[in-house]
Design a protein around this motif. Structure first.
Motif, PDB file in Angstrom:
ATOM      1  N   ALA A 240       0.839  -1.194   0.000  1.00 44.15           N
ATOM      2  CA  ALA A 240       0.000   0.000   0.000  1.00 44.15           C
ATOM      3  C   ALA A 240       0.882   1.255   0.000  1.00 44.15           C
ATOM      4  CB  ALA A 240      -0.932  -0.016   1.211  1.00 44.15           C
ATOM      5  N   ARG A 243       2.415   1.811  -3.404  1.00 42.12           N
ATOM      6  CA  ARG A 243       1.479   2.339  -4.388  1.00 42.12           C
ATOM      7  C   ARG A 243       1.236   3.829  -4.186  1.00 42.12           C
ATOM      8  NH1 ARG A 243      -3.914   0.566  -4.659  1.00 42.12           N
ATOM      9  NH2 ARG A 243      -3.874   1.827  -6.521  1.00 42.12           N
ATOM     10  N   VAL A 244       1.290   4.234  -2.908  1.00 41.97           N
ATOM     11  CA  VAL A 244       0.944   5.609  -2.595  1.00 41.97           C
ATOM     12  C   VAL A 244       2.027   6.578  -3.075  1.00 41.97           C
ATOM     13  CG1 VAL A 244       0.691   7.208  -0.661  1.00 41.97           C
ATOM     14  CG2 VAL A 244      -0.611   5.063  -0.714  1.00 41.97           C
ATOM     15  N   PRO A 297      -4.642   7.475   1.959  1.00 43.83           N
ATOM     16  CA  PRO A 297      -4.252   6.768   0.728  1.00 43.83           C
ATOM     17  C   PRO A 297      -3.813   5.318   0.978  1.00 43.83           C
ATOM     18  CG  PRO A 297      -3.231   8.947   0.838  1.00 43.83           C
ATOM     19  CD  PRO A 297      -3.868   8.708   2.165  1.00 43.83           C
ATOM     20  N   ILE A 298      -3.179   5.065   2.130  1.00 44.10           N
ATOM     21  CA  ILE A 298      -2.730   3.694   2.430  1.00 44.10           C
ATOM     22  C   ILE A 298      -3.931   2.781   2.596  1.00 44.10           C
ATOM     23  CG2 ILE A 298      -1.322   2.266   3.953  1.00 44.10           C
ATOM     24  CD1 ILE A 298      -0.136   4.850   5.061  1.00 44.10           C
ATOM     25  N   GLU A 300      -6.897   3.126   1.458  1.00 46.51           N
ATOM     26  CA  GLU A 300      -7.565   2.936   0.169  1.00 46.51           C
ATOM     27  C   GLU A 300      -6.825   1.882  -0.666  1.00 46.51           C
ATOM     28  OE1 GLU A 300     -10.038   2.831  -2.748  1.00 46.51           O
ATOM     29  OE2 GLU A 300     -10.423   3.745  -0.788  1.00 46.51           O
ATOM     30  N   ALA A 301      -5.491   1.990  -0.682  1.00 45.02           N
ATOM     31  CA  ALA A 301      -4.691   1.041  -1.466  1.00 45.02           C
ATOM     32  C   ALA A 301      -4.813  -0.376  -0.900  1.00 45.02           C
ATOM     33  CB  ALA A 301      -3.232   1.477  -1.490  1.00 45.02           C
TER      34      ALA A 301
END
Lengths: 345, 345
Positions: A240, A243-244, A297-298, A300-301
Motif C-alpha cells: 500500500a 502504491r501511494v 491513501p494507504i 484505500e490502497a
C-alpha cells in the motif's frame, strides 16, 4: 561457493550462491537459450552476454505488464525457440518476474533459470517461483506460481549496485530473520551499519541464510495456503505504501515491518523493546521506519490488495524476533491500527 | 445424466454429461463467481445468466489475445474478485481457452469451471486443461496447463448450434475414435450422416465416450510429454491448414486427419481400405477431406508450429482404425509427403 535448493511437486530448483554468472550456459543444459535482461545489465556486462540471443527490456517497474510478456513471446518465436528451449532471466526482481512469466506461458511453458543481479533479487525475489506483472497500479495481480530450474547468485554484481538498491535488499533479509530466525537476527545486529561495505564472506553467509529460510518456507507451502503467508510480513502495508508514492519496494516494506511490529505490540504479542530492536536494525541499514502522516491513501490502497479475503485480511504479526504468526483480522481493525500509527508517529 | 472425470497431480476435474447448465452455481461451491461468456450466449440464454456477474466477450477467435486476458483480469478486480473467488467460462472453445487462462493468472490463479456450449468444446476443447491465446496468427502460443474443477455438459445448447459448428465437433469425436477406440469408430460408422439430428441418447453416449477417451489420455500424460501427443492426430497439418485460410478448426483437422491417414498408408502402417473408411466417416459427417492444391503455404505455416522440436516433428500416424502412434519424423520427409498429397489429391 555454496549450493542449496528446494523441491516442490513440480521439480527441484538448484541454487548456487557466490558462483560466477558465466556458468548460466552450462546450467541451461545445452538447450537453445534466450536471455532476458534489461538495458542496464546489457550495458554493464557485455562480456557475459556476448554471443547470446538477448532480449533487453527497459529497466524499471513500468514495463512490468502483460504487453511486455507478449512482446517477449513474439521475440522467442522470432529467435526460433520451441518447447525444448530454455529462458534465462538476468537482472533484478522486475526482470526475473517478467522472464519467469513469459517462459511459463510461452508454448505452455519452457524451463527457465535466474541470474539475479540485485541483493533483493538474490536474497528473496528470485527464489520461490512467484512470477507476475502489474495491472494498472496493482502489483503482481497477473501471474502464476512456477519454479525456476536454477538460481545462480553471483555476488560480483553487487559491486555496481546503487546504495539505495542495496538497502532494499537488506530490508528483505531483515524480514526473513524477523519471521523465522532469531540467530540470523542477532547476526545482522552485529554487522556494520553500511551493508554495502560488508566482507564477501559475511555477505555470502547472510545471503545464503536468507535464501535457506525462504526455501524452507516454499517447500512447506509453495502456493501460499498457510506458512508462506509469513513472507508477507511488512508487505500488506508495504504494498500500500509503495502504491501511494515515493518509496521503493524495500523501503516500503521496511516501514510496513515497523508498523506491523508496532501493531503486534499493540496486540500484546511482542514487547516495545523488541519493536525497538527491529526499528534500530532497519534504521542502521539506512531504511525508513516512520509511517506517513496521512493514513487515507494507504487504507484505500489496502482495500485492493490481492491478499484480502472478504472482510478479513491475512496479516502477519511478530510474536518475537525470529517468530511470526498469521492472523485473519477484520479489515476494519487493521484500518484503525493504521490510523492510530499515522497519528502517533 | 452421466458423471465422469479425471485426476491429475493438481486435483480432480468432475465432468457431468447431459446435465442442466443452471447447475454451475452450485458447482462453484458458494464462492463469489464471475461468468465469462460471449455476446452470442448472453443474447441466447438470458435466464441462465440472470443475477450473475457476467463479462461477455465478442464471439470468435479474433479476441483470443493476451490483451483480452488483461481486460478480463481488470474486470475481475472491478467486480471485487479475490483469491477465494471462482470463474466459470460459458461458451465455445474460444471462451473456455480465454477464461481458463485469465482465471489461472488472476492473482496467481483462482479455481474455474467450464460450461461448454458447442459440440467441439463439450467433446474435446473444454477437457484437459490447455488454456491459451494466440499471438499474431500463431494459435495458442501463449498459455498454460491448468485443470478446471468441473466441466458441465448441457446438450440443450446444441439445439441452437449452427450445422457447421456441429460438424466441427464431429471431427474431434472422430479423431478420438480414430486414435483410441475401434469400438467407438464402428459405432460412429453406424450413426446417420447428419449428426445434428442424432437422438439425445445416442448423442449423450457419443459425447461421453469421447470425453472418457480424452480424460484417460490426460490422466496418463497431462503435460503432453508422450501419450497426449496422440491427440494431435490431424492437428499438425490441421493447424497449418487453418492458418492458411478458409477452414474452421474442425474442418482443417478433418483434412489434416485424412492427410495423416494417407501418410500412414504411404508408410505401410494402415491399408488403403482403412484410410477409405476414415475418409468416408468424415465425409458422411459433412467434413472436407481433400488437401489443397498448393502445398507452399501449409509447409510454411508448419515451420512455425509449436510442436516442432529442432529438425524433427512429432507426427501422429494411424496404425489401425482406433490405434495411433507418435513418431519423430524429419520435417523434410513430412514436407515431401505434403507436396505429394497436394499434387495427387
Amino acid at each position: 561457493m555454496k549450493t542449496t535448493g528446494y523441491a516442490t511437486p513440480a521439480g527441484r530448483c538448484e541454487i548456487h550462491v557466490n558462483a560466477p554468472a558465466a556458468g548460466f550456459g552450462s546450467l541451461a543444459a545445452g538447450r537453445k537459450t534466450a536471455v532476458v535482461t534489461d538495458t542496464t545489465i546489457r550495458r554493464l556486462y557485455p562480456r557475459l552476454l556476448a554471443g547470446r540471443d538477448v532480449v533487453a527490456l527497459p529497466p524499471g517497474e513500468r514495463g512490468k505488464t502483460l504487453a511486455t510478456v507478449e512482446a517477449l513471446c513474439a521475440k522467442f518465436l522470432k529467435l526460433g525457440l520451441d518447447r525444448s528451449s530454455f529462458v534465462v532471466g538476468i537482472g533484478g526482481g522486475v526482470v526475473c518476474d517478467i522472464a519467469g512469466l513469459a517462459a511459463s506461458v510461452f508454448m505452455r511453458g519452457v524451463p527457465f533459470g535466474f541470474v539475479p543481479t540485485t541483493l533483493l533479487a538474490q536474497a528473496d525475489a528470485a527464489i520461490g517461483g512467484k512470477n507476475g506483472v502489474n495491472l494498472d497500479r496493482y502489483k503482481n495481480v497477473v501471474g502464476l506460481f512456477n519454479q525456476p530450474r536454477f538460481v545462480l547468485v553471483d555476488l560480483d554484481f553487487l559491486k555496481t549496485l546503487p546504495a539505495r538498491e542495496f538497502r532494499c535488499g537488506a530490508a528483505e533479509i531483515i524480514k526473513h530473520a524477523s519471521i523465522a530466525s532469531p540467530s540470523l537476527f542477532e547476526t545482522l545486529e552485529k554487522l556494520p551499519g553500511e551493508w554495502a561495505s560488508l566482507k564477501r564472506r559475511d555477505l555470502e553467509a547472510v545471503v545464503l541464510r536468507s535464501i535457506e529460510i525462504k526455501a524452507g518456507i516454499i517447500e512447506a507451502d509453495e502456493k501460499e495456503a498457510g506458512e508462506r503467508r509469513k513472507l508477507n510480513f511488512g508487505h500488506t502495508l508495504g504494498h500500500a505504501l509503495e502504491r501511494v508514492g515515493r518509496f521503493r519496494h524495500g523501503e516500503a516494506v521496511s516501514v510496513g515491518m515497523a508498523m506491523a511490529a508496532a501493531i503486534s505490540e499493540a496486540r500484546g504479542l511482542v514487547s516495545g523493546q523488541e519493536v525497538g530492536r527491529l526499528k534500530r536494525l532497519l534504521g542502521r541499514a539506512g531504511l525508513p521506519v516512520r509511517p506517513p502522516s496521512d493514513p487515507g491513501p494507504i487504507v484505500e490502497a489496502m482495500r485492493k490488495d490481492k491478499k484480502r479475503r472478504g472482510r478479513d485480511v491475512h496479516f502477519v504479526l511478530l510474536s518475537g524476533l525470529g517468530r511470526a504468526e498469521v492472523r485473519e483480522i477484520p479489515f476494519r481493525d487493521l484500518e484503525e491500527h493504521v490510523r492510530d500509527l499515522c497519528q502517533h508517529r
